[in-house]
Enzyme design. Sequence first.
Site, mmCIF file in Angstrom:
data_model
loop_
_atom_site.group_PDB
_atom_site.id
_atom_site.type_symbol
_atom_site.label_atom_id
_atom_site.label_comp_id
_atom_site.label_asym_id
_atom_site.label_seq_id
_atom_site.Cartn_x
_atom_site.Cartn_y
_atom_site.Cartn_z
ATOM 1 N N SER A 65 18.750 2.896 -59.457
ATOM 2 C CA SER A 65 20.153 2.577 -59.200
ATOM 3 C C SER A 65 20.442 2.097 -57.780
ATOM 4 O O SER A 65 21.497 1.520 -57.530
ATOM 5 C CB SER A 65 21.046 3.775 -59.524
ATOM 6 O OG SER A 65 20.834 4.819 -58.601
ATOM 7 N N LYS A 102 24.007 7.521 -53.825
ATOM 8 C CA LYS A 102 24.808 6.315 -54.067
ATOM 9 C C LYS A 102 25.563 5.960 -52.789
ATOM 10 O O LYS A 102 25.638 6.738 -51.843
ATOM 11 C CB LYS A 102 25.837 6.548 -55.179
ATOM 12 C CG LYS A 102 25.273 6.937 -56.535
ATOM 13 C CD LYS A 102 24.715 5.763 -57.267
ATOM 14 C CE LYS A 102 24.258 6.109 -58.665
ATOM 15 N NZ LYS A 102 23.024 6.840 -58.746
#
Length: 149
Positions: A65, A102
Amino acid sequence: MSMHLTNLGRVDQFAPALSIPLVAGFVRTGFPSPADDYLEGELDLVDHLIQHPSATYFLRAKGTSMEGVGIYDGDLLIVDRSVEPRPGHIVIMSVDGELTCKKLSTIGNRPYLVAANPEFRPIPLFGRECQVWGVVTHNIHSLAPGFSV
């Protein structure tokens, strides 16, 4: 959330310095150039990469990701708990009990975690149980096939 993290431990602030030779000058990434023929000095990677040893720990990233910002599966992340997280920082955060890595962002006026891979949707933080575990300050990954850090 798709990025799993493995805690590898904290920085030992009392460990003796490990100095590695630092070659003077820069290396070109274009056409070859004769290298300088002398050393600039010694480099202690802990001094160079870690500003707050007592607040720093290492994690191993797992997943795809964050590939868009150069964090790949198996990379070693250096995380500083003393850095105040701001939008744009790459953070380690627990969201509803699951750890993830993230980019902290805002969409509208609400906080989100955003992946650096378009296959993953932003994660809204509003109304969820969240805890910041630190800001990723550096990423170390191997460029040699078959060699792991």
